[in-house]
Design a protein around this motif. Structure first.
Motif, PDB file in Angstrom:
ATOM      1  N   LYS A 294      -9.569 -35.905 -21.115  1.00 57.22           N
ATOM      2  CA  LYS A 294     -10.057 -35.726 -22.474  1.00 57.22           C
ATOM      3  C   LYS A 294      -9.625 -36.877 -23.370  1.00 57.22           C
ATOM      4  O   LYS A 294      -8.625 -37.544 -23.113  1.00 57.22           O
ATOM      5  CB  LYS A 294      -9.547 -34.402 -23.042  1.00 57.22           C
TER       6      LYS A 294
ATOM      7  N   ASP B 183     -15.829 -29.272 -29.231  1.00 60.49           N
ATOM      8  CA  ASP B 183     -16.308 -30.200 -28.202  1.00 60.49           C
ATOM      9  C   ASP B 183     -15.211 -30.391 -27.163  1.00 60.49           C
ATOM     10  O   ASP B 183     -14.128 -30.888 -27.467  1.00 60.49           O
ATOM     11  CB  ASP B 183     -16.666 -31.548 -28.847  1.00 60.49           C
TER      12      ASP B 183
ATOM     13  N   ARG C 241     -14.781 -32.454 -24.954  1.00 61.27           N
ATOM     14  CA  ARG C 241     -14.412 -33.821 -24.604  1.00 61.27           C
ATOM     15  C   ARG C 241     -13.131 -34.271 -25.290  1.00 61.27           C
ATOM     16  O   ARG C 241     -12.478 -35.216 -24.843  1.00 61.27           O
ATOM     17  CB  ARG C 241     -15.538 -34.790 -24.984  1.00 61.27           C
ATOM     18  N   TYR C 242     -12.756 -33.580 -26.383  1.00 61.82           N
ATOM     19  CA  TYR C 242     -11.635 -34.036 -27.193  1.00 61.82           C
ATOM     20  C   TYR C 242     -10.463 -33.071 -27.147  1.00 61.82           C
ATOM     21  O   TYR C 242     -10.632 -31.848 -27.065  1.00 61.82           O
ATOM     22  CB  TYR C 242     -12.082 -34.226 -28.646  1.00 61.82           C
TER      23      TYR C 242
ATOM     24  N   GLY D 157     -17.779 -39.487 -30.940  1.00 62.98           N
ATOM     25  CA  GLY D 157     -18.509 -39.921 -29.758  1.00 62.98           C
ATOM     26  C   GLY D 157     -18.852 -41.394 -29.810  1.00 62.98           C
ATOM     27  O   GLY D 157     -18.746 -42.107 -28.805  1.00 62.98           O
TER      28      GLY D 157
END
Length: 215
Positions: A3, A26, A28-29, A122
């Motif tokens: 991440k 999200d 991804r983080y 992003g």
């Protein structure tokens, strides 16, 4: 896939909470740290080494690393590998352009659409710059005539920093100490700013700063 590590900094706990919730939607983080002062932010960057920092432009009350341009310059100089996303109420194009020139990855207006934050992260993660979409948040920004806009745009970065601290309640001596300038220099910059803004006294200057969202 690992991440992307994010550190948040804002002196308002409610803002920290709201931004944190947006980012954590999200997967991804990962938010690895939060700070409410410049000193806390620097300590966390040294210890956690995040990929991205999301920081408020103005975090008053911390004299060690300051805030505004002074803080951003320090972050870029000492943590060049960290991408920087700035949150701010400022709409002065001079200051915003200065931040991009310094090397920030993106700027999000607090009175705009905060849902842009994950999109901005992003872009930064890919090595791109992020610019807020034109017109978002415009309804909450005080309408300004061309003449007033021109006066504001005529301010130098240093004059703007003095005004912002003056509007937050600091006197000339305190401003000089926080910016590491002489009292004479700060006084001259304040007078110059007043002349450019066409205001005659401190009360009028404070009213102008508040009404034009310059704080």
């Amino acid at each position: 896939m690992p991440k992307i590590k994010v550190v948040l900094a804002d002196d308002h706990p409610i803002v920290l909470m709201g931004v944190s919730e947006l980012i954590e939607r999200d997967e991804r983080y990962e938010i690895v740290g939060q700070a409410q002062t410049s000193t806390e932010l620097i300590e966390q960057l040294q210890r956690l080494r995040p990929d991205i920092v999301v920081t408020d432009y103005s975090m008053p009350g911390d004299e060690t690393y300051g805030d505004g341009v002074k803080l951003i310059e320090y972050l870029i100089r000492h943590f060049p590998e960290v991408k920087i996303l700035v949150l701010t109420m400022l709409t002065n194009n001079l200051i915003l352009s200065r931040l991009y020139d310094l090397g920030v990855g993106g700027i999000i207006l607090k009175n705009g659409d905060l849902n842009q934050i994950p999109l901005a992260l992003g872009a930064l993660a890919k090595g791109d710059k992020w610019h807020s979409k034109a017109g978002q948040g415009a309804a909450s920004v005080v309408e300004r005539s061309d003449a007033v806009q021109a006066r504001i745009a005529s301010l130098s970065v240093k004059e703007f920093e003095v005004l912002r601290r003056f509007a937050s309640g600091m006197n000339v001596r305190d401003i000089a100490h926080s910016l590491n300038r002489s009292v004479k220099t700060v006084s001259s910059q304040k007078v110059s700013a007043m002349r450019k803004l066409d205001v005659e006294n401190d009360h009028a200057l404070l009213t102008f700063c508040i009404s034009m969202n310059l704080i």
